[in-house]
Enzyme design. Structure first.
Site, mmCIF file in Angstrom:
data_model
loop_
_atom_site.group_PDB
_atom_site.id
_atom_site.type_symbol
_atom_site.label_atom_id
_atom_site.label_comp_id
_atom_site.label_asym_id
_atom_site.label_seq_id
_atom_site.Cartn_x
_atom_site.Cartn_y
_atom_site.Cartn_z
ATOM 1 N N HIS A 33 0.828 -1.216 0.000
ATOM 2 C CA HIS A 33 0.000 0.000 0.000
ATOM 3 C C HIS A 33 0.860 1.263 0.000
ATOM 4 O O HIS A 33 2.057 1.220 0.319
ATOM 5 C CB HIS A 33 -0.959 0.020 1.202
ATOM 6 N N CYS B 192 3.691 -4.586 6.464
ATOM 7 C CA CYS B 192 3.244 -4.360 5.091
ATOM 8 C C CYS B 192 4.407 -3.944 4.186
ATOM 9 O O CYS B 192 5.490 -3.592 4.655
ATOM 10 C CB CYS B 192 2.169 -3.270 5.057
#
Length: 206
Positions: free
Chosen positions: A163, A180
């Site tokens: 992301h 992430c």
């Protein structure tokens, strides 16, 4: 424009500052601490108030000293050399992510379509390695655990996702994610998000 601003005009500001040696990285489109310092440097050399804000006077002065940025100046391929792809990345549609080079290559049938800089989790919250697939996409995602924005999230392993990270855009590699894969260029991940489909392969390797 000032700290916290983002978008195409910020990207142009950064590209123009880079042309004359005040911004030493690829444009991100996010006005963080690095951009503030670059604007202050430019203002100081031109005898302007070192506010760090791109006000009308600063912008006009910058326009007069620079040229219209090219597409390559606005969106350089990557600031890092893309790694030799893992063999698992050579077939199909793959997000090929190298921890060593800190790059993500979007590949289709062995060809690199686009690439971008990424960062990973810390030693306490490491990004998992292996072969996965995108199982959920969420354009305006907010983490329910950390309550932070995760725009253009593409989940591939539990709560771990690729992301955009405004923190990465602002602070670079001095920070880390909670596991992430952070992308610092919003324009690039927006384009990637539009192309990737659920079921596309994700390969994370050392």
């Amino acid at each position: 424009m000032a700290s916290g601003s983002e978008g195409k005009q910020v990207r142009e500001l950064q590209a123009r500052l880079r042309q004359i040696g005040h911004f030493d990285r690829s444009p991100t489109g996010y006005y963080g601490t690095v951009t503030v310092a670059a604007v202050q440097s430019f203002q100081g050399k031109r005898g302007l108030s070192r506010t760090g804000k791109a006000d009308t006077l600063t912008w006009r002065k910058l326009l007069g000293m620079t040229h219209e940025p090219t597409a390559a100046e606005l969106n350089p391929p990557t600031t890092r050399t893309v790694a030799e792809p893992d063999k698992r990345c050579m077939t199909g549609r793959v997000l090929c992510i190298s921890k060593n080079s800190r790059t993500l290559a979007w590949m289709i049938d062995g060809r690199v379509v686009s690439s971008m800089d990424v960062r990973f989790g810390s030693q306490y919250t490491p990004t998992r390695e292996g072969t996965f697939s995108v199982h959920w996409k969420s354009r305006h995602h907010v983490s329910t655990i950390y309550h932070t924005a995760m725009p253009y999230a593409m989940f591939f392993s539990g709560g771990q996702a690729v992301h955009y990270s405004a923190d990465f855009a602002a602070r670079g590699y001095s920070g880390a994610s909670h596991g992430c894969v952070n992308v610092r260029d919003e324009g690039k991940i927006a384009s990637l998000f539009a192309q990737v489909k659920n079921g596309d392969k994700v390969v994370v390797y050392g």
